[in-house]
Structures are given as structure tokens and as C-alpha cells.
Design a protein around this motif. Sequence first.
Motif, PDB file in Angstrom:
ATOM      1  N   GLN A 143      -2.069  32.866   4.602  1.00  0.00           N
ATOM      2  CA  GLN A 143      -2.866  31.900   5.451  1.00  0.00           C
ATOM      3  C   GLN A 143      -1.879  30.823   6.347  1.00  0.00           C
ATOM      4  N   ASP A 144      -0.810  31.440   6.766  1.00  0.00           N
ATOM      5  CA  ASP A 144       0.033  30.784   7.571  1.00  0.00           C
ATOM      6  C   ASP A 144      -0.379  30.300   8.912  1.00  0.00           C
ATOM      7  N   PRO A 145      -0.499  29.020   9.201  1.00  0.00           N
ATOM      8  CA  PRO A 145      -0.942  28.670  10.538  1.00  0.00           C
ATOM      9  C   PRO A 145      -0.464  29.252  11.846  1.00  0.00           C
TER      10      PRO A 145
END
Length: 152
Positions: A143-145
Motif C-alpha cells: 500500500q505504498d502511496p
Amino acid sequence: MKKDFEQNAVSAAIWPWANDDAGTSPRGSSCTKGLIPFAIGLCIAALFFYFDRIVFAAVVLALASSIFLGSRVSAAFEKRLDAFMKRFSVVVGTIITWSLLVPFYYVWFGTGRLMQLLRGRDPLMRKLEPELPSYWQDVQENQDPDRYRKQF
């Protein structure tokens, strides 16, 4: 006065031909009236003649010439011809849409779905599995932005 044909909003965004009576037509001045369709017909007739389709060339040349001469001689002829061509183009567009797009849709997407069924794939997970307690799926761990900045 009742209009024979109403222009829809999509075609009005491209060319508001319904307002041609107000002088907003992109067709140009009266000295070039009918000249562009005649030039196009002449080119098509030349192509037919080049490919040894003499009868087709003669028919296209006769039509283009009569449209050109008729539009130069009579404004009423040009209005009637324009109204006919508007109705005719709607009919031709409808025929082409139904005869090309509908078979293309069923052949392309039907074949794709058949291939997925033969391979046992279900990417939309449409298969019902009653033994599952829930159809909920957990969120992926990554869930890396920054992944939103590199969409392509």
C-alpha cells in the motif's frame, strides 16, 4: 414552420448545420458552392477509372456533375439535395453501425469469453462458491502511496 430533421447535441458540437440559414455554414462563399463535392466526386471517378471500373466512374462523375450544376443554378435544388443528404446520411450511419459494430462486439468479446471459459479463468470472480464464509477479499500488502504517482 416544421423542420423535417432535428440535429442532435453530439453533431451540433462538431458542426451546427441546423443554423445554416443564419449564414454560419463553414461551406464558404456562394462562388465555391458545390465545388468541393464536385472535386471529391472527380477524384473518386478518377480512382474508379484507374482501376478499370468505367461504369462506376461514369456514374460517380454524372452524379458529381449534376450536383455541382444543380447547386449553381437553383438554390431550391440545393436545399432539397441538402435535406435529402442529411436524411440519407443518418440511414447509412445506422446501417453501418448495426452491420459492423454489433457483429464485431459479439465476435470479439464472445471469443474472448469463450477462451477464458476454456482456460478456466474468471478474472471478475463471477463464479459463486457457496462453501465460502464470505466473498470479502483482504487488501494487498503493498500500500505504498508512490504507486499512485506511477499509474502507467
